[in-house]
Structures are given as C-alpha cells and as structure tokens.
Scaffold this motif. Structure first.
Motif, mmCIF file in Angstrom:
data_model
loop_
_atom_site.group_PDB
_atom_site.id
_atom_site.type_symbol
_atom_site.label_atom_id
_atom_site.label_comp_id
_atom_site.label_asym_id
_atom_site.label_seq_id
_atom_site.Cartn_x
_atom_site.Cartn_y
_atom_site.Cartn_z
ATOM 1 N N LYS A 107 45.036 41.557 39.913
ATOM 2 C CA LYS A 107 45.853 41.297 38.730
ATOM 3 C C LYS A 107 47.349 41.322 39.046
ATOM 4 N N GLU A 110 41.837 38.910 35.286
ATOM 5 C CA GLU A 110 41.773 39.028 36.733
ATOM 6 C C GLU A 110 41.660 37.656 37.392
ATOM 7 N N LEU A 111 42.216 37.546 38.582
ATOM 8 C CA LEU A 111 42.001 36.378 39.430
ATOM 9 C C LEU A 111 40.590 36.435 40.015
ATOM 10 N N GLU A 137 47.629 34.334 45.686
ATOM 11 C CA GLU A 137 46.373 33.728 45.259
ATOM 12 C C GLU A 137 46.602 32.769 44.095
ATOM 13 N N LEU A 138 47.446 33.168 43.147
ATOM 14 C CA LEU A 138 47.701 32.334 41.975
ATOM 15 C C LEU A 138 48.333 31.008 42.368
ATOM 16 N N GLY A 188 48.577 39.896 35.694
ATOM 17 C CA GLY A 188 47.813 39.006 34.839
ATOM 18 C C GLY A 188 47.125 39.744 33.701
ATOM 19 N N THR A 247 45.780 29.706 32.093
ATOM 20 C CA THR A 247 45.396 30.447 33.281
ATOM 21 C C THR A 247 45.209 31.929 32.913
ATOM 22 N N ILE A 248 45.583 32.858 33.780
ATOM 23 C CA ILE A 248 45.209 34.267 33.608
ATOM 24 C C ILE A 248 46.121 35.029 32.652
ATOM 25 N N GLY A 278 48.389 39.040 44.279
ATOM 26 C CA GLY A 278 47.933 38.128 43.241
ATOM 27 C C GLY A 278 48.777 36.878 43.129
#
Length: 430
Positions: free
Chosen positions: A365, A359-360, A399-400, A356, A327-328, A396
């Motif tokens: 981040k 970036e998402l 969202e993650l 992160g 992932t990020i 973030g």
C-alpha cells in the motif's frame, strides 16, 4: 470627410464608455520547469527535461446596469516550438478562454451564459486549474442568485454542429470512443451549488450530474453514461484556528459505460493554526476511495473530475492529474508551514505521505513521501514564484508506475520558476 467619420466614431465611443464600465487587462506568465521525475518515475540513465512556456492573456470586460460581457483570449507559447518565420502557431494553442454574458434578471438573480470558469470553495471538484497554463473552462448556461446565500444552477450540452444526425446531434465515435479522444469531455452536465455563511462558519452543497455519450457496444449508441456526485465543503475559523472539511460521494456509470460506479467517496480534513503574524502551521488528511480489484464490473474509485488537482496530493502531480484514474485510490497525510519572511515575501513547506486506499497486487500500500517548497516574492508591478519538490518513492510507487526500483533514478525531483505580470491597460470604472 473620412476624418470626420473617425471623430464621430470616437465621440460615440467616449459617450458609450462614459455610461458604462470598460476594463482591459492582461497576463504575461512565463514558467521554466526542470523535470526529473514529474508525474511519473524517471528511469535511470534518462536525462532530465527542461523547458520554458508562457501564458499570454488579454481580458476585456464591459458592464452596464443591465448586463456584463467578458472576453479572455490566450495563447500558450513553448519556447522554441515554432521554427523561424513559420506563418502559423505550431501547436495551435491560440484560444478563447472565456466568453460570457451575465444578464441581470431583477433582484439578486442573473443569468450567466457562455464559456466560463467554474471554481467553488477550495476547488476540490470544480476549479479553474490556473496552475496549468491552458486553464479549465466550461460552456454552459447558469442561473445565479447572490444575496444572503449563493445559489448556482448550471446546464451544459456539448455538441458538434458539423454533424446533422442523431438524437444527440454529434460527438461521433472516434479513436478511443470519446469526443476529441478526451474521456473528460462530457456530453451533458447539470449542477447545483449552494452556499451559506454564518459568523465564523460556512457550508456549501454541490450536486453534479454529467454524462458521456455511450459508445459501448452493449449499450444504446445514442445514450449517455451519467456519473452523479454529491458533496459538501465546510469551513470554520475562530481566532488563530481554522478548519476545512470535504465530503463527497459518487455513483453512476464510468466513462466506458460498461463499469458501474458505487460506493466511491472522498473525505478530507485540514487544520491550520497561526502561531504568530509570521508563522502558520497546517495538518491534514485526505482519503480517496480506490477500486476493489475483486469486482470486475464495478468500481469504487472516486474521480475528482473537474478540480484543480495540482493543488492537492503533492505538487509533483503523481495523482489525479491526467493519471491515477480508476485505480487503488489514495490516503494522503500531510503537514505544512507557511512563513512570512517580509511584507513582500513568503515561504511554504509541506510534507506529504502517500499510500493506497486499496492494496496493489503484491499486497503493498505504501507509495512514498513528497516534500514541496514554494518561495514567493512580490515586486513593484509583478511577482516571482520558485518551487522545488522531491519524491522519496516507496515500493508501492514503483509497482504502481510499472518501473522496477533498480531501473529508476535514485533522485526523483522537480523544480520551477514562474514570473507573473498582470498589466492594467484601461479601466473606466468610476
């Protein structure tokens, strides 16, 4: 006559023990956990979880001038998992955790063969994962040298004797296409570890190549997707000051065999300073590369595959503990303080800020800040540890984890208490 046989057997055992060293010890480790956001964000309206589980281990060691044999058996007991008078363990958790023989080959060389723990340096890439009640082990053969420097050469080949066909002798495509539906279960592994210490400074080198059986339809079904990792761990200590650094790179093929890994890395630096006999301060940073979403057939995400990942990036295990893979990535900045409260008690406090490496999709981040605290107390014959962690999630993180901020609880926390008893039943060592 039967009594005579028993006496003869006991006398033979006593003679044998007199010529060797035999140890028998154990561990009883119950832990209670209150989870209100552990590993992922708990939704608003959801009840916090509470459970108690226990690790029970029995360890036996037998050593002569020519070899040493070690056996560790364990069971993991979740309180209330077994209905009353059930004849078998409900979760089938009874297992042999370690079973190995260490043969002396002459000089400083030896061969260690069987199920064993691989734990190197700060356990960033190879660790025993002792926090997890089940722990982590490996089935392999290893040539070792222990003298003015340390050298390990390990070789593993995992297989299924119930399957008689195919060049790789087993591991069939089931479920997800990974052995036992576990993407971390490798087919082959070779590793080299070397360490040298000088006055106040030590350096180690780790090279690891492990492969998963290929099940991707575009690849050879009998092939192996290999991932290669190279890294170093450096430590320095002078007076009250200490420093430790990690640097790893990774290349090869991801678990699925259809994604190449390139440019993946992990960099870490931790500094400590002992201000007094009672206070030690720490500060550090770790950068773990993440996947650049603009490339679809390649990933730059680093995987700290076999490490004790609970030890790093916050005790609430939001990152790299069965999650956050490919992932990020992660940028972790942290500060800590350790207080010696008495000869038998201490308190550790740590603050970590996460963002992160990549970036998402939203361009965000920032992931949040976590606070970890652990109180430790030693008693006569046992020890007690109590911990509390609190996450202050950033945009973030929502969202993650795929949870809207409005749908998550305002408080994300975790608390635990663990009792550790290590009885010594028998030790014939002179």
């Amino acid at each position: 006559m039967r009594k005579q046989y028993v006496l003869i057997g006991l006398m033979a055992l006593i003679v044998q023990l007199a010529q060797a060293q035999f140890t028998l010890d154990g561990q009883f480790r119950p832990r209670a956990e209150y989870r209100n956001g552990f590993q992922t964000l708990i939704p608003d309206g959801a009840d916090a979880g509470f459970a108690i589980n226990t690790r029970a281990r029995l360890n036996a060691g037998y050593q002569t001038e020519a070899f040493k044999v070690y056996l560790s058996i364990q069971d993991l007991l979740v309180w209330g998992e077994n209905p009353q008078i059930i004849p078998v363990d409900a979760n089938n958790s009874f297992a042999i955790f370690e079973a190995w023989a260490d043969l002396k080959l002459g000089g400083n060389w030896s061969a260690k063969i069987g199920r064993q723990v691989l734990s190197y340096d700060d356990q960033r890439f190879f660790g025993g994962l002792d926090w997890a009640q089940q722990g982590r082990n490996h089935d392999l053969a290893m040539i070792q040298y222990k003298g003015d420097f340390i050298l390990d050469l390990g070789f593993a080949f995992n297989q299924d004797l119930d399957n008689n066909g195919g060049p790789l002798f087993g591991f069939q495509n089931v479920g997800t296409g990974y052995p036992n539906n576990n993407p971390f279960q490798y087919k082959t592994m070779q590793h080299l570890y070397a360490k040298k210490a000088w006055d106040g400074f030590a350096a180690s080198l780790l090279l690891v190549n492990y492969g998963h059986q290929a099940f991707d339809t575009n690849s050879d079904p009998d092939g192996v997707n290999s991932l290669f990792t190279a890294g170093t761990h450096l430590t320095y200590k002078k007076g009250a000051f200490g420093a430790a650094a990690n640097a790893f790179i990774q290349t090869g093929e991801f678990f699925n065999g259809s994604t190449d890994v390139g440019g993946a890395y992990l960099l870490g630096l931790d500094l400590t300073y002992k201000t007094s006999d009672k206070v030690t301060l720490g500060a550090g940073v770790e950068l773990i590369s993440g996947d650049d979403a603009s490339t679809t057939d390649k990933t730059e995400a680093f995987i700290p595959t076999f490490g004790t990942n609970h030890k790093f990036n916050g005790f609430m295990d939001y990152f790299y503990v069965g999650n956050h893979i490919n992932t990020i990535g992660l940028f972790d900045v942290h500060v800590s303080a350790n207080f010696k409260l008495s000869d038998t008690s201490s308190l550790m406090a740590k603050v970590l800020n996460f963002s992160g490496d990549q970036e998402l999709p939203s361009g965000e981040k920032s992931l949040g800040t976590e606070i970890d605290m652990v109180y430790s107390k030693k008693f006569k014959g046992y020890a007690l540890k109590i911990g509390y962690s609190h996450l202050f999630a950033a945009d973030g993180m929502y969202e993650l984890k795929g949870v809207a901020e409005s749908a998550a609880k305002d408080t994300q926390n975790w608390a635990w208490a663990m009792l550790i008893i290590k009885p010594k039943f028998l030790n014939t060592a002179k």
